[in-house]
Scaffold this motif. Structure first.
Motif, PDB file in Angstrom:
ATOM      1  N   ALA A 338       1.907   9.961  -7.035  1.00  0.00           N
ATOM      2  CA  ALA A 338       1.548  11.299  -7.246  1.00  0.00           C
ATOM      3  C   ALA A 338       2.212  12.336  -6.651  1.00  0.00           C
ATOM      4  CB  ALA A 338       0.197  11.380  -7.627  1.00  0.00           C
ATOM      5  N   ALA A 339       2.210  12.122  -5.473  1.00  0.00           N
ATOM      6  CA  ALA A 339       2.969  13.173  -4.415  1.00  0.00           C
ATOM      7  C   ALA A 339       4.361  13.274  -4.411  1.00  0.00           C
ATOM      8  CB  ALA A 339       2.595  12.755  -3.056  1.00  0.00           C
ATOM      9  N   ALA A 340       4.954  12.152  -5.088  1.00  0.00           N
ATOM     10  CA  ALA A 340       6.352  12.257  -5.327  1.00  0.00           C
ATOM     11  C   ALA A 340       7.044  13.246  -6.484  1.00  0.00           C
ATOM     12  CB  ALA A 340       6.978  10.725  -5.827  1.00  0.00           C
ATOM     13  N   VAL A 341       6.018  13.684  -7.175  1.00  0.00           N
ATOM     14  CA  VAL A 341       6.517  14.617  -8.285  1.00  0.00           C
ATOM     15  C   VAL A 341       5.620  15.813  -8.125  1.00  0.00           C
ATOM     16  CG1 VAL A 341       7.252  12.939  -9.878  1.00  0.00           C
ATOM     17  CG2 VAL A 341       4.753  13.453 -10.001  1.00  0.00           C
ATOM     18  N   THR A 377       7.952   9.034 -15.729  1.00  0.00           N
ATOM     19  CA  THR A 377       8.111   8.022 -14.912  1.00  0.00           C
ATOM     20  C   THR A 377       6.634   7.547 -14.475  1.00  0.00           C
ATOM     21  OG1 THR A 377       8.018   9.470 -13.137  1.00  0.00           O
ATOM     22  CG2 THR A 377      10.202   9.116 -13.948  1.00  0.00           C
ATOM     23  N   ARG A 378       6.459   6.408 -13.818  1.00  0.00           N
ATOM     24  CA  ARG A 378       5.194   6.015 -13.380  1.00  0.00           C
ATOM     25  C   ARG A 378       4.832   7.028 -12.401  1.00  0.00           C
ATOM     26  NH1 ARG A 378       5.253   1.163  -8.821  1.00  0.00           N
ATOM     27  NH2 ARG A 378       7.053   2.184  -7.377  1.00  0.00           N
ATOM     28  N   GLU A 379       5.460   7.655 -11.715  1.00  0.00           N
ATOM     29  CA  GLU A 379       5.117   8.758 -10.747  1.00  0.00           C
ATOM     30  C   GLU A 379       4.086   9.804 -11.697  1.00  0.00           C
ATOM     31  OE1 GLU A 379       8.174   6.930  -8.501  1.00  0.00           O
ATOM     32  OE2 GLU A 379       8.119   7.508 -10.577  1.00  0.00           O
ATOM     33  N   HIS A 380       4.841  10.128 -12.993  1.00  0.00           N
ATOM     34  CA  HIS A 380       3.957  11.164 -13.675  1.00  0.00           C
ATOM     35  C   HIS A 380       2.720  10.305 -14.231  1.00  0.00           C
ATOM     36  CE1 HIS A 380       8.492  12.598 -14.316  1.00  0.00           C
ATOM     37  NE2 HIS A 380       7.451  13.582 -13.660  1.00  0.00           N
ATOM     38  N   ILE A 381       2.556   9.283 -14.471  1.00  0.00           N
ATOM     39  CA  ILE A 381       1.528   8.531 -15.192  1.00  0.00           C
ATOM     40  C   ILE A 381       0.479   8.591 -14.015  1.00  0.00           C
ATOM     41  CG2 ILE A 381       0.615   6.448 -15.826  1.00  0.00           C
ATOM     42  CD1 ILE A 381       3.191   6.091 -17.541  1.00  0.00           C
TER      43      ILE A 381
END
Length: 528
Positions: A338-341, A377-381
């Motif tokens: 989550a922190a990556a986006v 992306t999986r980051e967004h999810i």
């Protein structure tokens, strides 16, 4: 020399005993799990003997660790108790022996009884007398089920020897050598037998549920220097030590978070989420699907009430990403992703795996992910999953503010998901107020210790608790604009509206529901 207090915390799956000093620092702890039994679908039972045995084991284990550090068992001045709420136990007043397993709070065997009692004359009075809606959650219908279905319970009732209690009562009864048969108002307020306005047993409710003749524990304050008695000689290494407090677990967490002012609240981020909101010395009845409960009731002071809201899916959504979707290998990865986006990229995840609970109460909703594009992306999810918890928290807090008329000043947090800085920052952004996370997050046990310490004068009053568990406290403040906050929340609300009505009943389901209604009618007839 610091002053020491012990806290016995008997939860749903385990018991622990923690020894605290007068600054809230833990010096020793011992924890063990006890067995859970699931005899049939929806049933959840526990062995009453294992519950009390686990208490003795944990007390002895923590004290042994404490002594190894150079202290003495006699340094522990008192203990407090906190416990899983609503779990129902019955025993014989003559023998002191349990008559059936404890029926745990998540047990849903009483679902048909709920429908039957909702149809009884007077059912409309129950909420405003007890603060609770008729459901499988409180203790009342668990006791009714035991009277209807367990011959030993019915016989004890006939003989006038049937004792009823929640876990706090069972623990105190046994720890004191059967000398004290008591309960505090935070636990009693979860049974549906207590009048939430007077904090006395309500004759109408006792008659409504048909439990006249059952023995009920004496009602006492949550913190009292003598009313709970002392641990019996020979039971464990703390024989002779006073029990000076008892609170249900969510009330204890509110105390542990020191949310003593009107308008302060706490949120426990576990499998689900439990929010308690301090509403002061008068009960507030929700028009938005929340519960009215006792926050705490200390000797010599007016009782304090709270509104409570529960969210079904919290940490279990993280488990869903790990176990079902295989997007992560470990729960801690969610925060990193989550922190990556910078945001969820327009993705909204309504985690309505079992419908939506407070304040929506949408039974026909199912889990839904909106806004997926080629950019997702999986980051967004991962971020959308965290945001779902934070949005639902805001919805409950908004309902609490409408019901109480008080504006939340700060949200105190604890529980597994509160360990994530990303989650807590998103939470602060979504609700627009400070989120305060203590360094030590076992606030349920700490709350029991604080209540016991107040009872014996370790602290002279609430103002004297300023230093308790203060070191390492972290405050998260909103860093987004009001416009962005409302835009994000508006998108969530749109998603909630769209996920409603997804569940449709087909012919096979109709046949099943018709059969259930027939069985409920039979139960209703048996109640007349």
């Amino acid at each position: 020399m610091p002053r020491f207090i012990g806290a016995l915390d008997t939860g749903t799956t385990s018991t622990r005993f923690i020894i605290f000093d007068d600054e809230g620092t833990p010096y020793a702890t011992h924890q063990i799990e006890f067995a859970q039994s699931y005899p049939f679908a929806g049933w959840h039972e526990q062995n009453p003997k294992e519950i009390i045995e686990s208490a003795h084991t944990c007390i002895n284990g923590a004290v042994a660790e404490f002594v190894k550090k150079g202290y003495k068992a006699s340094d522990i001045e008192a203990i407090g108790i906190t416990n899983q709420r609503e779990t129902t136990l019955v025993w014989d007043s003559v023998t002191g022996k349990p008559l059936y397993n404890a029926i745990a709070w998540p047990d849903t065997r009483t679902s048909r009884l709920v429908h039957a009692f909702k149809a009884k004359p007077g059912a409309d009075k129950v909420f405003h007398l007890s603060g609770l809606p008729l459901s499988t959650y409180p203790s009342a219908l668990k006791l009714v089920w035991l009277l209807y279905n367990v011959p030993e319970v019915a016989e004890a009732h006939k003989n006038g020897t049937l004792c009823f209690g929640t876990v706090d009562t069972w623990l105190v009864y046994n720890l004191t050598g059967k000398k004290k048969y008591v309960t505090d108002s935070t636990n009693a307020s979860r049974t549906m037998f207590l009048n939430i306005n007077t904090l006395q047993y309500e004759d109408f409710l006792i008659d409504f549920f048909g439990v006249r003749g059952v023995l009920f524990p004496e009602l006492i304050c949550s913190a009292d220097d003598s009313a709970f008695g002392v641990i019996e000689e020979g039971a464990n290494v703390l024989a002779g030590v006073r029990i000076c407090s008892c609170l249900g677990d969510q009330s204890a967490a509110l105390v542990g978070q020191k949310a003593f002012e009107v308008g302060m609240g706490k949120n426990t981020y576990g499998t689900g989420l439990f929010l308690l909101y301090n509403t002061g010395t008068k009960p507030v009845f929700s028009k938005n699907g929340l519960l009215t409960t006792v926050a705490y009731n200390f000797k010599g002071a007016a009782p304090v009430y709270a509104l409570e809201g529960s969210i079904a899916v919290g940490g279990s959504a993280i488990k869903f990403l790990r176990d079902n979707l295989k997007l992560i290998d470990d729960s801690d990865e969610v925060g990193q992703l989550a922190a990556a986006v910078p945001d969820a990229g327009g993705v909204v995840f309504v985690t309505a795996f079992s419908g939506l609970f407070a304040p929506y109460w949408i039974d026909d909703a199912q889990g839904t992910i909106y806004g997926i594009t080629n950019y997702t992306t999986r980051e967004h999810i991962a971020r959308a999953t965290i945001e779902a918890t934070c949005y639902q928290t805001r919805a409950v807090l908004d309902a609490m503010q409408k019901d109480s008329g008080y504006e939340l000043k700060a949200l105190k947090v604890d529980g597994g998901m509160s360990n994530s800085d990303v989650c807590m920052q998103i939470q602060a952004d979504v609700i627009g107020i400070d989120v305060v996370r203590p360094s030590y997050r076992e606030t349920t046990a700490l709350g029991a210790a604080i209540a016991a310490g107040l009872a014996i004068g370790v602290w002279s009053g609430l103002d004297d608790l300023e230093k308790v568990n203060k070191k390492g406290e972290t405050t998260f403040s909103s860093v987004i604009t009001e416009k962005k906050k409302e835009k994000m929340y508006s998108l969530w609300q749109r998603a909630v509206e769209r996920c409603a009505g997804w569940v449709q009943v087909d012919e096979e389901d109709e046949d099943r529901l018709t059969e259930e209604k027939r069985q409920e009618s039979s139960v209703s007839l048996s109640l007349k």
